[in-house]
Design a protein around this motif. Structure first.
Motif, mmCIF file in Angstrom:
data_model
loop_
_atom_site.group_PDB
_atom_site.id
_atom_site.type_symbol
_atom_site.label_atom_id
_atom_site.label_comp_id
_atom_site.label_asym_id
_atom_site.label_seq_id
_atom_site.Cartn_x
_atom_site.Cartn_y
_atom_site.Cartn_z
ATOM 1 N N HIS B 152 -51.769 17.766 -13.492
ATOM 2 C CA HIS B 152 -50.729 18.547 -14.104
ATOM 3 C C HIS B 152 -49.524 17.557 -13.808
ATOM 4 C CE1 HIS B 152 -53.085 22.192 -14.262
ATOM 5 N NE2 HIS B 152 -53.458 22.038 -13.003
ATOM 6 N N PRO B 153 -48.384 17.787 -15.008
ATOM 7 C CA PRO B 153 -47.154 17.079 -14.753
ATOM 8 C C PRO B 153 -46.479 17.461 -13.675
ATOM 9 C CG PRO B 153 -47.396 17.880 -17.081
ATOM 10 C CD PRO B 153 -48.538 18.691 -16.132
ATOM 11 N N ALA B 154 -45.431 16.602 -13.354
ATOM 12 C CA ALA B 154 -44.477 16.632 -12.345
ATOM 13 C C ALA B 154 -43.828 17.971 -12.459
ATOM 14 C CB ALA B 154 -43.677 15.521 -11.817
ATOM 15 N N LEU B 155 -43.333 18.165 -13.630
ATOM 16 C CA LEU B 155 -42.274 19.532 -13.823
ATOM 17 C C LEU B 155 -43.188 20.775 -13.597
ATOM 18 C CD1 LEU B 155 -40.346 18.904 -16.885
ATOM 19 C CD2 LEU B 155 -39.330 19.360 -14.627
ATOM 20 N N VAL B 156 -44.659 20.949 -13.875
ATOM 21 C CA VAL B 156 -45.403 21.803 -13.432
ATOM 22 C C VAL B 156 -45.488 22.170 -12.155
ATOM 23 C CG1 VAL B 156 -47.541 22.791 -13.518
ATOM 24 C CG2 VAL B 156 -46.544 21.983 -15.903
ATOM 25 N N ILE B 157 -45.649 20.766 -11.375
ATOM 26 C CA ILE B 157 -46.077 20.935 -9.925
ATOM 27 C C ILE B 157 -44.900 21.533 -9.290
ATOM 28 C CG2 ILE B 157 -46.217 19.600 -7.871
ATOM 29 C CD1 ILE B 157 -49.029 20.185 -9.524
#
Lengths: 111, 336
Positions: B152-157
């Motif tokens: 998952h992308p950093a923003l999602v995390i």
């Protein structure tokens, strides 16, 4: 308007409702059922669509039955059954859920 | 951050923790001690994780793996609203049985999604992560949500991290000081604008009164059937949309506009009204109480559609329902 979407016929102690119940006619359906006396069974197995307004109408009818000290038998269509399950309603006070052949084993009607 | 002991002794009750990993090693380092504590405390441990995670954890647990209940994530992960309800029902059942449970869940919400789908399914799932904080709290359990930063992308995390009051780290479960309150998060979601609908759509209807609902349902039936949806899936589209249109007529302001289009494998229905009445932050996220007279339409829609997004502006309220073909035909509906 209500009678355009659904029909209500009486067969002895059974009221047979067929068609669609939505927010435009749920009150009409409830009133039509409510004025009948000597009804033991409400057969909604022919209702191909029932909205949330129809579910609320059934709650009201159930409360009326409770007020009379009565319990009505309720036959459900698959779509209505699914609506009740999605609403986490495996019982409606004042009704006993039955299948065509009789009471559904394990149903908690009237509770 | 302060450390939290999630075992029964001294337990703070409900613990909703994010477990964010970036390697098999970090998975083992963070999760294994917590599983050991739960098993030692006599808790039931349920792992609803993907195949890779299961292999890694089974190998690390060795003989203790038999003490863990392994549940295929597919048993839970279906339409997003139903996924949430399935977990809630599972936790309620466990709670009623009288044994504290620790569920480790790895959301499996991307694997089966069409990459061309018109919605970010992970983003659409995050409100349910937030909702766990209230909806599951009564069950006195531990829920650990496993998110792999390799997938998952950093923003999602970072978004995931903010929605969990606790985080499972290599040195224990700790309070997350960056936690965003559920009501604040959900209210903010309604402020996010939707992508504009396509200029050309399959259906474009105007509804002025409740008496026109039957016509809308007939149009939706014909459209979904023509797009290859089976009878039960068509019923789901029609039932969900009917509730939203009813809400728009009753609580918004007509005329209500109903549009339908297909994007990739997904049928999309958008309902707009000009009432501009902001939807309640928790609208449709909480199951109706027995005998509840109103407020069922959005709940039903959130159960039957895979994802529901909303946006209120100064002039309009928009509600958009997504019905991916494969997910909508996955059954049976298990809620309730």
């Amino acid at each position: 308007m209500g009678s355009v979407l659904c029909s209500i016929d009486r067969h002895g102690p059974t009221l047979v409702v067929a068609g669609e119940i939505d927010a435009s006619n749920a009150q009409w359906v409830g009133e039509r059922i409510g004025v009948e006396t000597g009804v033991h069974t409400v057969d909604l197995s022919g209702v191909r669509f029932c909205s949330a307004a129809g579910v609320t109408m059934l709650f009201d009818l159930g409360q009326d039955a409770v007020g009379r000290g009565d319990v009505l038998r309720l036959l459900r269509s698959p779509q209505l059954d699914r609506m009740l399950r999605l609403n986490s309603q495996d019982a409606i006070e004042g009704f006993t859920f039955v299948a065509d052949g009789g009471p559904v084993p394990g149903s908690a009607g009237g509770s | 951050m302060s450390q939290v002991d999630i075992t029964r002794d001294g337990a703070p009750g409900f613990v909703h923790a994010a477990l964010i990993v970036d390697s098999d090693r970090s998975l083992r380092e963070r999760l294994l001690p917590a599983l050991d504590r739960s098993l030692s405390a006599g808790e039931a441990v349920v792992m609803a994780v993907g195949a890779h995670t299961e292999r890694v954890v089974r190998a690390a647990l060795g003989g203790r793996a038999g003490a863990v209940e392994w549940s295929a994530p597919g048993a839970f992960y279906q339409r997003l609203g139903l996924t949430f309800s399935a977990f809630r029902d599972h936790l309620a059942h466990r709670h009623a049985a009288g044994r504290r449970v620790h569920v480790v869940a790895e959301p499996d919400i991307v694997a089966s999604a069409d990459p061309e789908a018109p919605i970010d399914r992970v983003a659409a799932y995050l409100p349910y992560e937030a909702l766990c904080n209230q909806a599951y709290a009564v069950f006195d359990c531990a829920v650990t949500c496993l998110w792999d930063s390799r997938r998952h992308p950093a923003l999602v995390i970072e978004g995931v991290r903010d929605l969990h009051p606790f985080e499972m780290t290599a040195v224990g479960v700790r309070a997350n000081l960056g936690f965003t309150a559920t009501a604040d998060y959900l209210a903010g979601r309604n402020l996010i604008a939707l992508e504009p609908p396509p200029a050309s759509v399959d259906l474009d209807l105007e509804v002025g009164s409740l008496g026109e609902l039957a016509g809308v349902r007939a149009a939706l039936r014909g459209w979904a059937g023509g797009r290859g949806f089976a009878v039960e899936a068509i019923d789901d589209v029609v039932t969900a949309a009917d509730g939203i249109v009813t809400n728009a007529v009753e609580h918004g302001r007509p005329p209500v506009r109903v549009r339908g289009w297909q994007a990739a494998d997904t049928l999309v229905v958008q309902v707009d009204d000009t009432g501009a009445v902001p939807l309640p932050a928790f609208g449709g996220y909480r199951p109706p109480s027995p005998g509840q007279r109103r407020g069922r339409g959005l709940w039903i829609a959130r159960q039957l559609a895979d994802a529901v997004t909303t946006h209120t502006t100064d002039s309009h309220t928009h509600v958009r329902l997504h019905f991916p073909h494969e997910i909508t035909h996955r059954g049976p509906i298990t809620n309730g």
